[in-house]
Design an enzyme around this catalytic site. Structure first.
Site, PDB file in Angstrom:
ATOM      1  CG  ASN A 176     -69.657  36.810  24.077  1.00 53.24           C
ATOM      2  OD1 ASN A 176     -69.947  35.853  24.699  1.00 53.24           O
ATOM      3  ND2 ASN A 176     -70.355  37.107  23.029  1.00 53.24           N
ATOM      4  CE1 TYR A 198     -72.955  39.007   6.870  1.00 49.78           C
ATOM      5  CE2 TYR A 198     -71.464  40.228   8.698  1.00 49.78           C
ATOM      6  CZ  TYR A 198     -71.877  38.943   7.811  1.00 49.78           C
ATOM      7  OH  TYR A 198     -70.943  38.204   8.318  1.00 49.78           O
ATOM      8  CB  ILE A 209     -65.996  37.680  14.454  1.00 52.04           C
ATOM      9  CG1 ILE A 209     -66.228  36.704  13.348  1.00 52.04           C
ATOM     10  CG2 ILE A 209     -64.627  38.663  14.314  1.00 52.04           C
ATOM     11  CD1 ILE A 209     -66.294  37.192  12.233  1.00 52.04           C
ATOM     12  NE  ARG A 238     -75.742  35.849  26.356  1.00 53.60           N
ATOM     13  CZ  ARG A 238     -76.900  36.006  26.116  1.00 53.60           C
ATOM     14  NH1 ARG A 238     -77.729  36.457  25.006  1.00 53.60           N
ATOM     15  NH2 ARG A 238     -77.625  35.634  27.299  1.00 53.60           N
ATOM     16  NE  ARG A 289     -76.635  38.815  15.518  1.00 52.81           N
ATOM     17  CZ  ARG A 289     -77.455  38.606  15.982  1.00 52.81           C
ATOM     18  NH1 ARG A 289     -77.536  37.781  16.979  1.00 52.81           N
ATOM     19  NH2 ARG A 289     -78.360  39.433  15.925  1.00 52.81           N
TER      20      ARG A 289
END
Length: 276
Positions: free
Chosen positions: A238, A47, A226, A234, A228
């Site tokens: 979540n 990442y 998990i 949001r 994203r």
């Protein structure tokens, strides 16, 4: 917050994924996730944001031991001569001490599995991580890896949601006392969020489609997720999945959706293995 107990690890079931988050956005979103209640933060060498994730964790003011941090070693770097050095680089970049969980990001048919698992154990023995595991491993390979490992493998991180069956991997996780951590837990491209089964349940429950799917996942005994996002609203939405439950009818309808599809292992990564 639900905690998954797997081979001695205590993994917060709902975590925050950081794929494609970079720079100040990544730092800010990690901080906002922790403020919202997330205690599991997921990153990876691939990442390119471990330094920012670490900065977000440090800036949160939360005790380090209260945040579970996962990172992953890319499939090109899982050989005996590279994995430990790559793990050291990851820990240095994060700057928060040993990680809680270090994963092999993908299997690599060009590198002996024994070498990769041995190196993963060496990273743990050298204090770079508290726990070890894998990602994107098909069920048979997962069983093999678990049998080879000196320390327990505590999870397999794979894509999982109601349109993608992982029945075989769930069985392997059960046999080996592992968690399944779902990435892309609400699917990709919006198809799942618009599915009439999901939207119907969301309407009846007064919840969003994403909340319905995440709730379905974390209600399963060994499953975490998990999600994203780069949207702060949001992100909080979540996380707001602990104040309601699905009915048995809801769960059955969502379970039935998983029979529609199965995922193939990407041959670019694992040409020797056929199916998850």
């Amino acid at each position: 917050m639900k905690i998954i107990e797997a081979s001695g690890a205590r993994i917060p079931a709902l975590g925050f994924g950081t794929y494609k988050l970079t720079g100040e956005t990544c730092i800010r979103m990690v901080g906002e996730a922790i403020e919202a209640g997330y205690r599991h933060i997921d990153t990876a060498r691939m990442y390119g944001n471990e330094r920012e994730v670490g900065e977000g964790v440090r800036a949160s003011g939360i005790e380090r031991d209260d945040i579970f941090v996962t990172t992953k070693v890319w499939y090109e770097d899982i050989g005996a001569d590279r994995l430990v050095a790559t793990a050291e680089a990851a820990v240095d970049a994060l700057g928060i001490g040993a990680v809680d969980l270090l994963l092999i990001h993908w299997p690599n048919a060009g590198i002996p599995l024994e070498d990769s698992i041995s190196a993963l154990n060496a990273a743990k023995e050298q204090g770079l991580t508290r726990h070890i595991g894998v990602a994107n491993f098909p069920s048979t390979l997962l069983d093999d890896a678990a049998a080879m490992s000196t320390a327990p493998l505590v999870c397999n991180q794979v894509e999982y949601h109601p349109l993608l069956s992982q029945e075989a991997i769930l069985g392997s996780c059960e046999r080996n006392d592992m968690a399944l951590i779902a990435y892309s837990p609400i699917g990709q491209g919006g198809e799942l969020l618009q599915h009439p089964t999901v939207t119907g349940i969301a309407q009846r429950r007064g919840r969003t489609p994403a909340q319905v799917i995440l709730r379905w996942e974390i209600e399963q005994p060994r499953v975490g997720a998990i999600p994203r996002t780069s949207n702060p609203d949001r992100l909080r939405e979540n996380f707001d999945v602990f104040s309601f439950e699905l009915s048995e009818t809801d769960r059955t309808a969502l379970n039935d959706m998983t029979r529609q599809r199965k995922r193939l292992v990407d041959p670019a990564f694992a040409p020797a293995w056929d199916r998850i």
